[in-house]
Design a protein around this motif. Structure first.
Motif, PDB file in Angstrom:
ATOM      1  N   SER A 128       0.829  -1.158   0.200  1.00 44.49           N
ATOM      2  CA  SER A 128       0.069   0.101  -0.050  1.00 44.49           C
ATOM      3  C   SER A 128       0.836   1.481   0.253  1.00 44.49           C
ATOM      4  O   SER A 128       1.998   1.243   0.889  1.00 44.49           O
ATOM      5  CB  SER A 128      -0.941   0.119   1.235  1.00 44.49           C
ATOM      6  OG  SER A 128      -1.860   1.282   1.419  1.00 44.49           O
ATOM      7  N   ALA A 129       0.576   2.247  -0.943  1.00 48.64           N
ATOM      8  CA  ALA A 129       1.206   3.471  -1.024  1.00 48.64           C
ATOM      9  C   ALA A 129       1.056   4.439   0.251  1.00 48.64           C
ATOM     10  O   ALA A 129       1.707   5.183   0.777  1.00 48.64           O
ATOM     11  CB  ALA A 129       0.941   4.327  -2.235  1.00 48.64           C
ATOM     12  N   THR A 130      -0.081   4.311   0.850  1.00 46.98           N
ATOM     13  CA  THR A 130      -0.602   5.217   1.836  1.00 46.98           C
ATOM     14  C   THR A 130      -1.167   4.479   3.142  1.00 46.98           C
ATOM     15  O   THR A 130      -1.667   3.241   2.664  1.00 46.98           O
ATOM     16  CB  THR A 130      -1.933   5.897   1.321  1.00 46.98           C
ATOM     17  OG1 THR A 130      -2.848   5.110   0.771  1.00 46.98           O
ATOM     18  CG2 THR A 130      -1.439   6.918   0.336  1.00 46.98           C
ATOM     19  N   SER A 131      -1.208   4.911   4.099  1.00 45.75           N
ATOM     20  CA  SER A 131      -1.627   4.475   5.459  1.00 45.75           C
ATOM     21  C   SER A 131      -3.341   4.835   5.493  1.00 45.75           C
ATOM     22  O   SER A 131      -3.466   6.121   4.985  1.00 45.75           O
ATOM     23  CB  SER A 131      -1.035   5.049   6.576  1.00 45.75           C
ATOM     24  OG  SER A 131       0.305   4.577   6.407  1.00 45.75           O
ATOM     25  N   ILE A 132      -4.035   3.967   5.804  1.00 47.71           N
ATOM     26  CA  ILE A 132      -5.368   3.992   6.060  1.00 47.71           C
ATOM     27  C   ILE A 132      -5.915   3.637   7.539  1.00 47.71           C
ATOM     28  O   ILE A 132      -5.992   2.515   7.773  1.00 47.71           O
ATOM     29  CB  ILE A 132      -6.138   3.287   4.971  1.00 47.71           C
ATOM     30  CG1 ILE A 132      -5.394   3.781   3.408  1.00 47.71           C
ATOM     31  CG2 ILE A 132      -7.720   3.347   4.857  1.00 47.71           C
ATOM     32  CD1 ILE A 132      -6.237   2.707   2.258  1.00 47.71           C
ATOM     33  N   ILE A 133      -6.903   4.484   8.004  1.00 50.64           N
ATOM     34  CA  ILE A 133      -7.642   3.965   9.091  1.00 50.64           C
ATOM     35  C   ILE A 133      -8.861   3.433   8.611  1.00 50.64           C
ATOM     36  O   ILE A 133      -9.760   4.292   7.945  1.00 50.64           O
ATOM     37  CB  ILE A 133      -7.931   5.459   9.986  1.00 50.64           C
ATOM     38  CG1 ILE A 133      -6.681   5.935  10.326  1.00 50.64           C
ATOM     39  CG2 ILE A 133      -8.549   4.947  11.281  1.00 50.64           C
ATOM     40  CD1 ILE A 133      -5.261   5.092  11.091  1.00 50.64           C
ATOM     41  N   HIS A 134      -9.015   2.381   8.924  1.00 51.94           N
ATOM     42  CA  HIS A 134     -10.437   1.714   8.542  1.00 51.94           C
ATOM     43  C   HIS A 134     -11.417   1.748   9.459  1.00 51.94           C
ATOM     44  O   HIS A 134     -11.308   2.134  10.528  1.00 51.94           O
ATOM     45  CB  HIS A 134     -10.067   0.234   8.131  1.00 51.94           C
ATOM     46  CG  HIS A 134      -9.606   0.238   6.505  1.00 51.94           C
ATOM     47  ND1 HIS A 134      -8.782  -0.904   6.253  1.00 51.94           N
ATOM     48  CD2 HIS A 134     -10.062   0.638   5.387  1.00 51.94           C
ATOM     49  CE1 HIS A 134      -8.274  -0.607   4.876  1.00 51.94           C
ATOM     50  NE2 HIS A 134      -8.999   0.282   4.357  1.00 51.94           N
ATOM     51  N   ALA A 135     -12.532   1.308   9.093  1.00 56.68           N
ATOM     52  CA  ALA A 135     -13.770   1.997   9.776  1.00 56.68           C
ATOM     53  C   ALA A 135     -13.873   1.353  11.265  1.00 56.68           C
ATOM     54  O   ALA A 135     -14.217   2.130  12.105  1.00 56.68           O
ATOM     55  CB  ALA A 135     -15.245   1.493   9.077  1.00 56.68           C
TER      56      ALA A 135
END
Lengths: 141, 85
Positions: free
Chosen positions: A37-44
């Motif tokens: 993944s290129a970016t960090s993501i906070i999921h629901a």
């Protein structure tokens, strides 16, 4: 050195960070180390159950167009909202390393997924992942 | 890198990781009982509710005035190895 672990649930490497987003107190969040993944993501799940963001903030229909990005992954296309964040990582010697980045917030459709630590944050470290030993470490480059 | 008093940070991190370890250690039994569900535990780590959807869980917690991390902890119980992220 920042230590992580391999999750029995996901079979993937995780690391904890103390996450601060605008308008919310810092909260500890487990991130899956996602080198794809290129970016960090906070999921629901983490957005609601750890950051205590209201469910209304996870509705893409309420996001500003300029803050909304389309992301394509293995599972298809998803909308994410850009979000300023600070991630505090605890070193084994007691020091804290803080990384400020614009990361992403997943919508309600991302429920069930772990939050992801992508290369926007991982580029600050050298990774040492050893699944056979179960060891995970983020090191100084 | 900055160095500062991190005792409070470490205490919070230890507390969060202890709860996370509990979820990991009890994963198999919870998975057998609550597959693909959100499970809610109280401070005594007793299961007090389960939901199939985050929205239902959120609505129920809001209705009871419960705060995640303070009053309850919740996790999505899944066999994550089968997921394609």
């Amino acid at each position: 050195m920042i230590s992580g672990y391999f999750s029995a649930t996901w079979g993937c490497p995780f690391v904890w960070a103390r996450l601060t987003v605008p308008g919310r107190p810092p909260e500890a969040v487990p991130f899956l180390i996602d080198t794809g993944s290129a970016t960090s993501i906070i999921h629901a799940n983490d957005a609601r159950m750890r950051l205590n963001l209201p469910i209304s903030e996870l509705e893409p229909a309420g996001w500003l167009p300029e803050d909304t990005v389309r992301r394509r992954g293995v599972a298809g296309v998803a909308l994410c909202r850009l979000m300023d964040a600070a991630l505090d990582f605890a070193h084994e010697d007691g020091a804290t390393e803080t990384i400020a980045e614009t990361i992403e917030l997943g919508g309600i459709g991302s429920e069930g997924l772990p939050s992801l630590l992508g290369w926007d944050v991982l580029r600050h470290f050298r990774l040492d992942l050893n699944a056979s030993r179960g060891s995970v470490a983020l090191l100084t480059p | 890198m900055v160095t500062r008093d991190v005792s409070e940070d470490l205490r919070e991190r230890e507390e969060a990781m202890a709860t996370w370890r509990w979820w990991e250690e009890h994963h198999e039994e919870l998975l057998a009982q609550y597959p693909e569900q959100f499970v809610v535990i109280n401070k005594e780590r007793e299961v007090i509710a389960s939901f199939h959807h985050l929205r239902d869980l959120s609505d129920a917690m809001d209705a009871k005035g419960l705060v995640f991390g303070k009053d309850v902890d919740a996790e999505f119980i899944t066999d994550g190895r089968r997921w394609r992220l």
